[in-house]
Design an enzyme around this catalytic site. Sequence first.
Site, short mmCIF file in Angstrom:
data_model
loop_
_atom_site.label_atom_id
_atom_site.label_comp_id
_atom_site.label_asym_id
_atom_site.label_seq_id
_atom_site.Cartn_x
_atom_site.Cartn_y
_atom_site.Cartn_z
N HIS A 161 0.84 -1.22 0.00
CA HIS A 161 0.00 0.00 0.00
C HIS A 161 0.87 1.26 0.00
O HIS A 161 0.42 2.30 0.48
CB HIS A 161 -0.93 0.05 1.22
CG HIS A 161 -1.75 -1.18 1.41
ND1 HIS A 161 -3.07 -1.26 1.04
CD2 HIS A 161 -1.46 -2.38 1.97
CE1 HIS A 161 -3.55 -2.46 1.35
NE2 HIS A 161 -2.59 -3.16 1.92
N SER A 282 15.04 21.39 -16.24
CA SER A 282 13.89 22.21 -16.57
C SER A 282 14.36 23.49 -17.22
O SER A 282 15.40 24.04 -16.84
CB SER A 282 13.13 22.54 -15.28
OG SER A 282 12.42 23.74 -15.43
N LYS A 288 15.97 21.49 -10.86
CA LYS A 288 15.29 20.25 -11.22
C LYS A 288 16.21 19.20 -11.83
O LYS A 288 17.09 19.51 -12.60
CB LYS A 288 14.17 20.55 -12.24
CG LYS A 288 13.03 21.36 -11.71
CD LYS A 288 12.21 20.66 -10.65
CE LYS A 288 11.48 19.46 -11.17
NZ LYS A 288 10.41 19.77 -12.10
N GLU A 295 9.44 8.33 -16.59
CA GLU A 295 8.08 8.80 -16.86
C GLU A 295 7.61 8.40 -18.24
O GLU A 295 6.47 7.97 -18.43
CB GLU A 295 8.02 10.33 -16.74
CG GLU A 295 8.17 10.84 -15.33
CD GLU A 295 8.32 12.36 -15.32
OE1 GLU A 295 7.33 13.05 -15.08
OE2 GLU A 295 9.46 12.86 -15.56
N TYR A 322 -9.87 -13.47 -45.48
CA TYR A 322 -9.21 -12.18 -45.40
C TYR A 322 -10.21 -11.05 -45.59
O TYR A 322 -11.07 -11.08 -46.46
CB TYR A 322 -8.12 -12.07 -46.49
CG TYR A 322 -7.39 -10.75 -46.44
CD1 TYR A 322 -6.37 -10.56 -45.52
CD2 TYR A 322 -7.74 -9.71 -47.28
CE1 TYR A 322 -5.71 -9.34 -45.45
CE2 TYR A 322 -7.08 -8.49 -47.21
CZ TYR A 322 -6.06 -8.30 -46.29
OH TYR A 322 -5.42 -7.09 -46.21
N GLN A 327 -5.48 -5.15 -42.72
CA GLN A 327 -4.33 -4.31 -43.05
C GLN A 327 -3.95 -3.44 -41.86
O GLN A 327 -2.80 -3.03 -41.74
CB GLN A 327 -4.69 -3.43 -44.26
CG GLN A 327 -3.58 -2.53 -44.72
CD GLN A 327 -3.92 -1.83 -46.04
OE1 GLN A 327 -4.29 -2.47 -47.01
NE2 GLN A 327 -3.83 -0.52 -46.05
#
Lengths: 469, 469, 469, 469
Positions: A161, A282, A288, A295, A322, A327
């Site tokens: 948790h 940044s 930063k 990410e 087909y 495609q």
Amino acid sequence: MKDKDPQKIWGGRFAARTSSLVEEFTQSLDYDRFLALHDLEGSRAHALMLADTGIISPEELQRILSGLDQIQGELEQNEFNWDPGLEDVHMNIEKRLTDLIGEPGQKLHTGRSRNDQVALDFRLYVAGALERWQSELKELISILLNQAEAHRKTLLPGYTHLQPAQPVCLAQHLLAYVQMFKRDYERIEQAMPRTRVSPLGAAALAGTTYCLQPEQTAGHLGFEEVFKNSMDAVSDRDFVLEGLFVASMIMMHLSRLGEEIILWSNPGFGFIILPDAYSTGSSIMPQKKNPDVAELVRGKAGGVYGRLMALLTTMKALPLTYNRDMQEDKEPFIEACKSVSSCLRVMTGMMGEMEFNKDKMMQALKKGFLNATELADYLVFKGTPFRQAHHLTGRLVAYAEEKGLGLEELDLTVFQDFSRLIDRDVYGVLDYQQAVNRRSTPGGTGPDSVLGQIKDLRLWLDKKNGGSV
Amino acid sequence: MKDKDPQKIWGGRFAARTSSLVEEFTQSLDYDRFLALHDLEGSRAHALMLADTGIISPEELQRILSGLDQIQGELEQNEFNWDPGLEDVHMNIEKRLTDLIGEPGQKLHTGRSRNDQVALDFRLYVAGALERWQSELKELISILLNQAEAHRKTLLPGYTHLQPAQPVCLAQHLLAYVQMFKRDYERIEQAMPRTRVSPLGAAALAGTTYCLQPEQTAGHLGFEEVFKNSMDAVSDRDFVLEGLFVASMIMMHLSRLGEEIILWSNPGFGFIILPDAYSTGSSIMPQKKNPDVAELVRGKAGGVYGRLMALLTTMKALPLTYNRDMQEDKEPFIEACKSVSSCLRVMTGMMGEMEFNKDKMMQALKKGFLNATELADYLVFKGTPFRQAHHLTGRLVAYAEEKGLGLEELDLTVFQDFSRLIDRDVYGVLDYQQAVNRRSTPGGTGPDSVLGQIKDLRLWLDKKNGGSV
Amino acid sequence: MKDKDPQKIWGGRFAARTSSLVEEFTQSLDYDRFLALHDLEGSRAHALMLADTGIISPEELQRILSGLDQIQGELEQNEFNWDPGLEDVHMNIEKRLTDLIGEPGQKLHTGRSRNDQVALDFRLYVAGALERWQSELKELISILLNQAEAHRKTLLPGYTHLQPAQPVCLAQHLLAYVQMFKRDYERIEQAMPRTRVSPLGAAALAGTTYCLQPEQTAGHLGFEEVFKNSMDAVSDRDFVLEGLFVASMIMMHLSRLGEEIILWSNPGFGFIILPDAYSTGSSIMPQKKNPDVAELVRGKAGGVYGRLMALLTTMKALPLTYNRDMQEDKEPFIEACKSVSSCLRVMTGMMGEMEFNKDKMMQALKKGFLNATELADYLVFKGTPFRQAHHLTGRLVAYAEEKGLGLEELDLTVFQDFSRLIDRDVYGVLDYQQAVNRRSTPGGTGPDSVLGQIKDLRLWLDKKNGGSV
Amino acid sequence: MKDKDPQKIWGGRFAARTSSLVEEFTQSLDYDRFLALHDLEGSRAHALMLADTGIISPEELQRILSGLDQIQGELEQNEFNWDPGLEDVHMNIEKRLTDLIGEPGQKLHTGRSRNDQVALDFRLYVAGALERWQSELKELISILLNQAEAHRKTLLPGYTHLQPAQPVCLAQHLLAYVQMFKRDYERIEQAMPRTRVSPLGAAALAGTTYCLQPEQTAGHLGFEEVFKNSMDAVSDRDFVLEGLFVASMIMMHLSRLGEEIILWSNPGFGFIILPDAYSTGSSIMPQKKNPDVAELVRGKAGGVYGRLMALLTTMKALPLTYNRDMQEDKEPFIEACKSVSSCLRVMTGMMGEMEFNKDKMMQALKKGFLNATELADYLVFKGTPFRQAHHLTGRLVAYAEEKGLGLEELDLTVFQDFSRLIDRDVYGVLDYQQAVNRRSTPGGTGPDSVLGQIKDLRLWLDKKNGGSV
């Protein structure tokens, strides 16, 4: 008759030209380009089989093979002249071949349809991607094993948790990811034989009247399996979906690892120092150091999931055999493939250079009452029923938290106010390294278990790398 | 202290009761109920191992086992008294056991956490579902093989783009579906060993300080595999996702078959007569006979796909180890499981009773110029290059369509206006049965190929049914 | 004839009974039950219109209305006797009505089909859900505004990439969520008129030969809109999909808030103290206080997304008009509806009782060099070009981090070694509250902006609550 | 210092260069290119505002604007020199601007961050796409209205469950699609104001210390709305998701129309003759005329759905504010946008040239007992209770089907054997055109209703096209 479209191979019964809007809409060259070398590979195998069965002469075979070689050269040199009006990769290559070598180029199409041809090309592409993922997974596993080996005694909180739960060693944490990526590897191993199935000989949908030998074509391709039913052969896209599912699982696992890197590089955790080469800054905030790579890996999971969903939806309720909808199988897989490979590679690079901050991890252990389970177990050992021991410890944690202390910092008298069974030996029990050491059953975080896991995984890896063990 | 929640096992450090809104929100009994018998099964194996290692006495073991038996009886008789305040299936059963047999009931929890316990219960559930799907798939395959056997000489148009393409026999068409369901079966076989892995001994996340023997627990469960890493063991839901992927593939295949049943029962096709027992009428339109069963099968594919997507999304970016989000793994799988099983069973029932209308199929062959490929191949055989032969035939089809005739109804002189190479033997070539017969290469629609496919599939089925071959 | 199914209303042309497997498979009572009261509501409106137009007599109307009232009572008292053999809610109620009042009960079906009837019932259900979400959203917004008001001066790090970026006030952070939920509210407002469209009068698909007055039926329902095209009316499920999309957006926003609660309750952040009533403990680790509620909210987002995907997929490529696949619209919406409502309610409860730990937030500000942007801006103000100022500050942060100091703790001489333009006034600039105060442009985190946002949002909320402002 | 990366604007605190793998992985130029002109548009508005507030001088403004103009020219001439090392579109343009005009180029970044800048660029892109879809939807609607007008008296079977149900006119069928596309148009209208919101002034996340005037920037952009909360402004991607949802709905509707075109061009239906310009042939089967365009439209629905799911998943559980994951918002929308626009355009072209085969439609009416409902209604009119009438008709249909006759071909004596209430006037009732005519209530398939629908929709279209009505 003068309105007709002279270029289209199927123009016989059509009175009007294809609309240019439609030509642009239906052409598949954007993604078919990726199949070009596989198309040549398939054509070579088909030509060899045609020669085996006497449908083409040895001389025709030679002209075809040398024509295909020349085209391969043009493709590799980026000198091949693609014509969108020729719709797809097959027609572009066939046209070029016929220009180069004349009639034998047309004969190559004998007993073959674009339906089985594209199925083969794409099977070759998917099989290649799966192999690449396997070797990328092994690289990542290898790096994780190195880090695990180096951090067998580095302790950190194990979370449930996202709350500190019990102390674990960093090796155990990293080895959990190795298990995930090993499962991914195994799923690929199992999907492979269903991918490496040759559909050549199914022709448009019903098989062919030429005395082709599909087994032989498969042999020339190095495939172990050949299609069993022609209608299935041209309308089966299970292999693409399996590839996309495997891709989704890899991305799910990577997104979990990515999340942890993001969390751990937040100063509240501070468990890792991101390699400069794997982080960015940044344009506006000079302090930063952002975990962009992690990410993006996390974010790209969405894209890969979406592509699995896309193809499942596209394939839903399509009647045999087909249909042109199919495609739309290429873009999802080819793009997912890029995501998976690039994510595996950057993650491998980043994990290899990752530094871990042991001090911060130790601080987090102390702040989180990570030895509470030890105390409860101690009380059980001393004879307190499990549920009572748990309850008593909960009250001690609440007391310690109120006082701003760790459990290991409480006086013995305080302990004894809560339970007369507690003695001086409790302080040994509350030590974090000992807590880890005591979880020595197989699979646990104890040193023997961890060492055993690393050893077994290295053996597995050696075996998969073809090494003798 | 009086505000506290006396019932909660973890109430020690909490000063206020859980909100009833939260109790309702977090309880998982709706789906946990499905796990109750598996929870008992897991507890038995855990108790046996605890006795093996001497953690509990033989007498305690007996009391636990007989208590668990009594609870099983109560569950089976629907007399078990569920208490939502006890959150989940584990606490409900543990509480009942302790009420029945006292302290040994508490001891059963030794070295076990709800984290590894729920993982085991759900692995048992998923493994059971996978087995059920396997036997349902075999039933469906068996029925399809019977129909294929009966319809080896029934001809119908093979379609590409839902346009008549080449004549095939119905057996070939049905056998294409058998190939799909056989792949589904094989995917289940491969997923099974990753499902039947015992996580008991991982405890909350780090392993346990009790000298448990996880291998022995696995043995008591009849599982071949035991968890390798405790953190992975409690946070791995790959097995559920594999189950959902297999389910999605089965539903995708069923949706394709469903689509064809819907099409074929439309009067424009009229290829089948839906069994009365498998169709419904309209409350307002008395002439209607609706393929509701096939439509619902097709529609339910969406629901199963959605559940795969749901759990993939839920698992995305979850840090180690257990997070409560994972509780949301049960609804998707359990509901998908219902859909898959019911769809497989109704489809088996419906396909078993399906009647095929050969006349309508023959009409569709004639209407569709299904012998055009034969004519083109004939021209190639006579020496026309492939692409020219194709073009010529296209023009002949356009001519015949304009005249409202089939190719086989054109005069020889007409043929010869188009190509001097065409002779009287063309009429034999244009015959549908002969066209099918000539596609006799392996995997094609020709009689030998079809007979071979049926034989091979029956052998496979016998083997999977445990029969000696 | 004796084999027939006497109960089925459409049994006329069927020679064999429906298979019981099929009966179970096709019945929709599990979810139709939720529509029962709406079915009565629709029947009342239809009956009133039938009376308006003279198709039924005033006396028949009275008998119908009182029969419907009695059924409503039975439903509300849970005494209604559902018969799965009657397939769905409409037939169950119609049967009961006919049992109660005889022939007028049959007349009620005049000019109505289950196709338009179920569309209406479900539109009423969805409209009711949308209204409920609106009021739940307003409750949550109201609670968030209260917390924002109380925390206008509570500072914490604003994050980008989960890295401390710039100091913000907690109010600004919470108000960002208010903006999200306000957009959700507005999307519902816009979807409502497309939901509250009466389809009655479309009958099976083509309209009806009875001289019905659909506008009047709509009027009796209180709907502003009536269907425009009968074929669209019975095959349109856009309103369900819009509901599911709105639900997905709400869940996406809630999952973001949930993630922050999970992060903030981790001791590395420690920004919040979870209300005891909104958190749970561990059965094995006595120190745990878990943000289960937030985790489940986050996890349930996956389930709701999956249901949107499920229905989009189910609706894909369905030809006009009604297809039985559409029966699969109810489970996704009804279950998504439960998730959305329960998540909104627990989140409102939890946010209302949430306590924030200002000290921990201040510590995080200091640890994160949250005033670096201020320093860069200061340098720009003193004449340094922006990019150079940014670069210089980056180097100062690296220096301070190495020394283990905050920027505000560096000596002036150190500053001046980096840039001669820095003077003593830099220390005021580096103060966190001042940094926040200076972002006073509209929409920024400065006090005036925040106060203005709260005021505007309260006005909006009053207006939506029908209050005069 | 020599190891540093001199080019990166944020390089100050970094000691090592970015890995080239990472540079490739994190750059977003592939899709950012599509934003370049919008980036210029945003920069112009920002510069104008900076000049308004005196932050830059009129002369600096002039230099910036002319620099931006020059860059626009370079972009339009495809002469702009993109550098992947500069990561994204913003840095590429800023660098070029600074090269061209020196320091004022740097000043343009004042009070702006890439976080608010990219949000604006993408809002401009999405708004442009929505506008384009609106005009494409209007084109399609206009074409469908023309076809509906031309086919007010063309009859065909209306289907439910793909079974013939009741006769309708083709106009009614086509108008059902118009209603769908009209709803799509309206959803776009409503999403637009939430898209056209200027985020400039939010800066990185907290607003800015410069005295910017966000309202004024919005004004220069022609936007009515300005962001309300800076943290929301940089982390809100609702507008993209709304765009993707609208796209999914359009594709769902198009996939339904596509399915019908595919069905109708199958010879079993034969309702349409595909324009040669909108269909393709087969490389192997000369008789084929394939509805590829409709198939691809149907297939592309999966891809667009998948992209909605992708971004929903990517956005799930992201904490405030900007996270790099959000970079993955562009590919899904931009690719979905291509699919939607191309599908709308080819469908418009194809529907405009579509020819309908009335004879085939009439044959299908006869084969399908499409007048059975008429007979049942007739019996009700003659006094038979509804359910009995339905049952009786069902038996008559079964009888006629057995005899191979249409209902209208049964002798009166046969009718009277079933019910004495049937008289000679039944034959009028069984006429198809009359059956259609009698459904004259609003929204039905009757001629007045259809004419009214067309008129209302033309008025709506004129209004949306800005015409005076």
